[in-house]
Design a protein around this motif. Structure first.
Motif, PDB file in Angstrom:
ATOM      1  N   PRO A   1      46.616  33.373  34.556  1.00 49.41           N
ATOM      2  CA  PRO A   1      46.614  32.300  35.731  1.00 49.41           C
ATOM      3  C   PRO A   1      45.574  32.812  36.637  1.00 49.41           C
ATOM      4  CG  PRO A   1      48.573  33.766  36.071  1.00 49.41           C
ATOM      5  CD  PRO A   1      48.069  33.981  34.856  1.00 49.41           C
ATOM      6  N   GLU A   2      44.853  31.846  37.337  1.00 50.43           N
ATOM      7  CA  GLU A   2      43.799  32.170  38.203  1.00 50.43           C
ATOM      8  C   GLU A   2      44.332  32.695  39.627  1.00 50.43           C
ATOM      9  OE1 GLU A   2      40.228  29.581  39.673  1.00 50.43           O
ATOM     10  OE2 GLU A   2      41.342  28.730  38.049  1.00 50.43           O
ATOM     11  N   GLY A   3      43.688  33.605  40.000  1.00 49.87           N
ATOM     12  CA  GLY A   3      44.156  34.099  41.162  1.00 49.87           C
ATOM     13  C   GLY A   3      44.648  35.545  41.021  1.00 49.87           C
ATOM     14  N   SER A   4      45.213  35.769  39.910  1.00 50.90           N
ATOM     15  CA  SER A   4      45.921  36.933  40.112  1.00 50.90           C
ATOM     16  C   SER A   4      45.323  37.637  38.659  1.00 50.90           C
ATOM     17  CB  SER A   4      47.483  36.822  39.933  1.00 50.90           C
ATOM     18  OG  SER A   4      47.527  36.134  38.518  1.00 50.90           O
ATOM     19  N   ALA A   5      45.525  39.002  38.686  1.00 51.13           N
ATOM     20  CA  ALA A   5      45.219  39.714  37.524  1.00 51.13           C
ATOM     21  C   ALA A   5      45.827  39.617  36.344  1.00 51.13           C
ATOM     22  CB  ALA A   5      45.092  41.109  37.718  1.00 51.13           C
ATOM     23  N   PRO A   6      45.406  39.276  35.061  1.00 49.85           N
ATOM     24  CA  PRO A   6      45.742  39.030  33.904  1.00 49.85           C
ATOM     25  C   PRO A   6      46.809  40.220  33.461  1.00 49.85           C
ATOM     26  CG  PRO A   6      43.445  38.914  33.404  1.00 49.85           C
ATOM     27  CD  PRO A   6      43.679  39.304  34.898  1.00 49.85           C
ATOM     28  N   THR A   7      48.050  39.922  32.940  1.00 52.48           N
ATOM     29  CA  THR A   7      48.783  41.016  32.793  1.00 52.48           C
ATOM     30  C   THR A   7      48.269  42.154  31.619  1.00 52.48           C
ATOM     31  OG1 THR A   7      50.085  39.451  31.559  1.00 52.48           O
ATOM     32  CG2 THR A   7      51.095  40.116  33.321  1.00 52.48           C
ATOM     33  N   ALA A   8      47.807  41.401  30.497  1.00 52.20           N
ATOM     34  CA  ALA A   8      47.202  42.120  29.593  1.00 52.20           C
ATOM     35  C   ALA A   8      45.726  42.245  29.666  1.00 52.20           C
ATOM     36  CB  ALA A   8      47.636  41.750  27.973  1.00 52.20           C
ATOM     37  N   GLN A   9      45.137  43.117  30.624  1.00 47.23           N
ATOM     38  CA  GLN A   9      43.729  43.169  30.924  1.00 47.23           C
ATOM     39  C   GLN A   9      42.893  43.397  29.741  1.00 47.23           C
ATOM     40  OE1 GLN A   9      42.690  44.819  34.516  1.00 47.23           O
ATOM     41  NE2 GLN A   9      44.352  44.604  35.331  1.00 47.23           N
ATOM     42  N   ALA A  10      41.967  42.467  29.750  1.00 48.78           N
ATOM     43  CA  ALA A  10      40.835  42.822  28.571  1.00 48.78           C
ATOM     44  C   ALA A  10      39.895  43.875  29.231  1.00 48.78           C
ATOM     45  CB  ALA A  10      40.235  41.704  28.248  1.00 48.78           C
ATOM     46  N   VAL A  11      39.341  44.999  28.634  1.00 50.92           N
ATOM     47  CA  VAL A  11      38.390  45.858  29.073  1.00 50.92           C
ATOM     48  C   VAL A  11      37.251  45.215  29.540  1.00 50.92           C
ATOM     49  CG1 VAL A  11      37.185  47.816  28.924  1.00 50.92           C
ATOM     50  CG2 VAL A  11      39.474  47.876  27.945  1.00 50.92           C
ATOM     51  N   VAL A  12      36.677  45.438  30.694  1.00 55.79           N
ATOM     52  CA  VAL A  12      35.505  44.804  31.132  1.00 55.79           C
ATOM     53  C   VAL A  12      34.307  45.633  30.920  1.00 55.79           C
ATOM     54  CG1 VAL A  12      34.395  43.832  33.384  1.00 55.79           C
ATOM     55  CG2 VAL A  12      36.760  43.807  32.971  1.00 55.79           C
ATOM     56  N   SER A  13      33.090  45.284  30.390  1.00 56.67           N
ATOM     57  CA  SER A  13      32.076  46.029  29.931  1.00 56.67           C
ATOM     58  C   SER A  13      31.416  46.587  31.013  1.00 56.67           C
ATOM     59  CB  SER A  13      31.054  45.412  29.184  1.00 56.67           C
ATOM     60  OG  SER A  13      29.888  45.924  28.949  1.00 56.67           O
ATOM     61  N   GLN A  14      30.913  47.863  31.048  1.00 57.81           N
ATOM     62  CA  GLN A  14      29.924  48.266  32.273  1.00 57.81           C
ATOM     63  C   GLN A  14      28.778  47.615  32.162  1.00 57.81           C
ATOM     64  OE1 GLN A  14      27.606  51.715  32.100  1.00 57.81           O
ATOM     65  NE2 GLN A  14      28.396  52.377  30.028  1.00 57.81           N
ATOM     66  N   SER A  64      37.510  36.804  36.782  1.00 53.91           N
ATOM     67  CA  SER A  64      37.936  35.612  36.935  1.00 53.91           C
ATOM     68  C   SER A  64      39.266  35.363  38.065  1.00 53.91           C
ATOM     69  CB  SER A  64      38.613  35.010  35.694  1.00 53.91           C
ATOM     70  OG  SER A  64      39.476  35.772  35.065  1.00 53.91           O
ATOM     71  N   TRP A  65      39.615  36.666  38.578  1.00 53.58           N
ATOM     72  CA  TRP A  65      40.766  36.729  39.350  1.00 53.58           C
ATOM     73  C   TRP A  65      40.324  37.446  40.680  1.00 53.58           C
ATOM     74  CZ3 TRP A  65      41.889  41.918  39.406  1.00 53.58           C
ATOM     75  CH2 TRP A  65      41.390  42.744  38.195  1.00 53.58           C
ATOM     76  N   ALA A  66      40.964  37.367  41.744  1.00 56.35           N
ATOM     77  CA  ALA A  66      40.718  38.185  43.235  1.00 56.35           C
ATOM     78  C   ALA A  66      41.526  39.513  42.805  1.00 56.35           C
ATOM     79  CB  ALA A  66      41.161  37.256  44.192  1.00 56.35           C
ATOM     80  N   VAL A  67      40.811  40.459  43.358  1.00 58.96           N
ATOM     81  CA  VAL A  67      41.614  41.777  43.547  1.00 58.96           C
ATOM     82  C   VAL A  67      42.359  41.899  44.594  1.00 58.96           C
ATOM     83  CG1 VAL A  67      41.186  44.378  43.610  1.00 58.96           C
ATOM     84  CG2 VAL A  67      39.545  43.123  42.033  1.00 58.96           C
ATOM     85  N   GLN A  68      43.880  42.169  44.274  1.00 61.63           N
ATOM     86  CA  GLN A  68      44.713  42.237  45.406  1.00 61.63           C
ATOM     87  C   GLN A  68      45.369  43.486  45.625  1.00 61.63           C
ATOM     88  OE1 GLN A  68      46.621  38.637  44.221  1.00 61.63           O
ATOM     89  NE2 GLN A  68      45.527  37.483  45.699  1.00 61.63           N
ATOM     90  N   CYS A  69      45.175  44.527  44.639  1.00 62.51           N
ATOM     91  CA  CYS A  69      45.635  45.736  44.773  1.00 62.51           C
ATOM     92  C   CYS A  69      44.624  46.764  43.621  1.00 62.51           C
ATOM     93  CB  CYS A  69      47.166  46.010  44.594  1.00 62.51           C
ATOM     94  SG  CYS A  69      47.513  45.747  42.782  1.00 62.51           S
ATOM     95  N   LEU A  70      44.387  47.882  44.108  1.00 63.83           N
ATOM     96  CA  LEU A  70      43.658  48.887  43.293  1.00 63.83           C
ATOM     97  C   LEU A  70      44.049  49.024  42.027  1.00 63.83           C
ATOM     98  CD1 LEU A  70      41.941  51.596  45.896  1.00 63.83           C
ATOM     99  CD2 LEU A  70      41.037  49.440  44.537  1.00 63.83           C
ATOM    100  N   GLU A  71      45.467  49.045  41.917  1.00 68.97           N
ATOM    101  CA  GLU A  71      45.993  49.350  40.504  1.00 68.97           C
ATOM    102  C   GLU A  71      45.679  48.378  39.377  1.00 68.97           C
ATOM    103  OE1 GLU A  71      49.020  49.256  43.358  1.00 68.97           O
ATOM    104  OE2 GLU A  71      47.232  50.677  43.636  1.00 68.97           O
ATOM    105  N   ALA A  72      45.250  47.107  40.040  1.00 71.94           N
ATOM    106  CA  ALA A  72      44.859  45.871  39.202  1.00 71.94           C
ATOM    107  C   ALA A  72      43.522  46.227  38.478  1.00 71.94           C
ATOM    108  CB  ALA A  72      44.794  44.542  39.845  1.00 71.94           C
ATOM    109  N   THR A  73      42.738  47.044  39.087  1.00 72.81           N
ATOM    110  CA  THR A  73      41.236  47.405  38.657  1.00 72.81           C
ATOM    111  C   THR A  73      41.284  48.424  37.494  1.00 72.81           C
ATOM    112  OG1 THR A  73      40.902  48.797  40.498  1.00 72.81           O
ATOM    113  CG2 THR A  73      40.425  46.786  40.820  1.00 72.81           C
TER     114      THR A  73
END
Ligand code: TTP
Ligand code: MN
Ligand code: MN
Ligand code: MN
Length: 371
Positions: A1-14, A64-73
């Motif tokens: 869902p938009e605005g929150s971190a996806p639960t199963a996060q895909a790895v983002v490329s550097q 595609s989501w806003a970071v709301q806590c560091l754990e989500a990153t």
């Protein structure tokens, strides 16, 4: 869902060239802060941290989501200790004290002000600062700083060229240049590039690539466009740099951001009557025209794809394309060519898609390159 971190996060490329970054930025509170920090390091010529904050900003822009806590990153690369500490501050207090300290710093504020003038880079700004100058009236006053022609125009048109250029204004300029180009060379090719090609609503200038199908004929294009614009009385400033491009010297050039194609840095006069919906002016300004910064580059047609890719930006996207080519493919990419160091050969391309394919990258549309 938009605005929150996806639960199963895909790895983002550097690498920005393996991410799709639209103009929609869900993490502006962080990226604005990082930009201040990066610029502050840039003013102090501290390259490492400067680049680190630019990379961090770029990766957050792609989410595609806003970071709301560091754990989500957890699966987000390019976020170092310092970066995370700033994010933590912003998450907790809504602002970063380190950033606020910079924003109130006299040297930062002065260099920021001076570099906002067309023709004034960090070196000049720093020289003026060290000379005790703090404001435009200090610079322009009778204590006598000698300004070059570019800086004189920068001050003369300061209000206009520090105001953003709208999409409608960019379109109007495209029509004007299109007319000039085709009056000179009927089969010339004109393409909008830079931020407007990436779908930005506003820009600090308008960037164009012009060329001709017939190799070598592109040499006359920019001088003729300049003459045409002079005749039309729409040229307020012109810095023309002739081509120093020589294919036989590749790849021994330092592969870098600046290229060797013929180019013009211009200030043009745009009439309100030419802009659909009117000019983007300050409140209460009722002039019928404004000044706009325009960049033109004229590569030979066989270099067109490389020039288009290089001038479409963003700067961070370009940096990462080159870094990816070098580190992941043992290739050298710049605005002129792509060189395979393993095969010791140049890889030909007539479209941007060809270049992405040579690099083994999925194609990223211009509007997804706002890294
Ligand atoms: P800019 O016009 O500086 O930036 P932009 O169009 O992305 O954003 P803005 O709205 O602020 O204008 O540069 C556009 C691209 O052109 C950028 O990716 C770098 C590239 N470029 C070169 O490759 N060589 C050059 O000499 C210059 C001036 C720019
Ligand atoms: Mn631009
Ligand atoms: Mn810019
Ligand atoms: Mn530009």
């Amino acid at each position: 869902p938009e605005g929150s971190a996806p639960t199963a996060q895909a790895v983002v490329s550097q690498y920005a060239c393996q991410r799709r970054t639209t103009t929609e930025n869900n993490n502006k509170i962080f990226t604005d802060a990082f930009e201040v920090l990066a610029e502050s390091y840039e003013f102090n010529e501290i390259e490492g941290p400067c680049l680190a904050f630019r990379r961090a900003a770029s990766v957050l822009k792609s989410l595609s989501w806003a970071v709301q806590c560091l754990e989500a990153t957890r699966n987000v690369p390019c976020l170092g200790e310092h970066t995370k500490a700033v994010m933590e501050e912003i998450l907790r207090y809504g602002r970063s004290f380190e950033v606020e300290k910079i924003l109130s710093d006299e040297r930062y504020r002065t260099l920021k002000l001076f570099t906002s003038v067309f023709g004034v880079g960090p070196k000049t700004a720093d020289k003026w600062y060290r000379g005790g100058l703090r404001s435009f009236s200090d610079v322009l006053g009778d204590r006598g700083i000698r300004l070059n022609r570019m800086q004189q125009s920068g001050f003369l048109h300061y209000g206009d060229i520090s105001r953003a250029v709208s999409k409608a204004e960019a379109r109007a300029l495209r029509n004007i240049i299109d007319e000039a180009v085709h009056a000179i060379t009927p089969d010339a090719v004109l393409a909008l590039t830079g931020g407007f090609r990436r779908g930005k609503e506003f820009g600090h200038d308008v960037d164009f690539i012009v060329t001709t199908p017939e190799l070598g004929k592109e040499k006359n294009l920019l001088p003729n466009i300049v003459l045409f614009s002079l005749h039309q009385r729409i040229l307020l400033y012109c810095d023309y740099q002739a081509s120093t491009f020589d294919m036989s010297k590749l790849p021994s050039y330092r592969f870098e951001a600046m290229d060797h194609f013929a180019k013009c840095f211009l200030i043009m006069r745009l009439e309100g009557s030419q802009v659909e919906g009117g000019l983007h002016l300050a409140e209460g300004d009722s002039r019928g025209w404004r000044a706009v910064r325009v960049d033109l580059v004229a590569p030979p047609m066989d270099r067109y794809a490389f020039a288009l890719l290089g001038w479409s930006g963003s700067r961070q996207f370009e940096r990462d394309l080159r870094r990816f080519a070098r580190l992941e493919r043992n290739m050298l990419l710049d605005n002129h060519a792509l060189y395979d160091k393993t095969k010791k050969e140049f890889l030909a391309a007539t479209t941007e898609r060809d270049i992405f394919a040579h690099l083994g990258l999925e194609y990223i549309e211009p509007w997804q390159r706002n890294a």
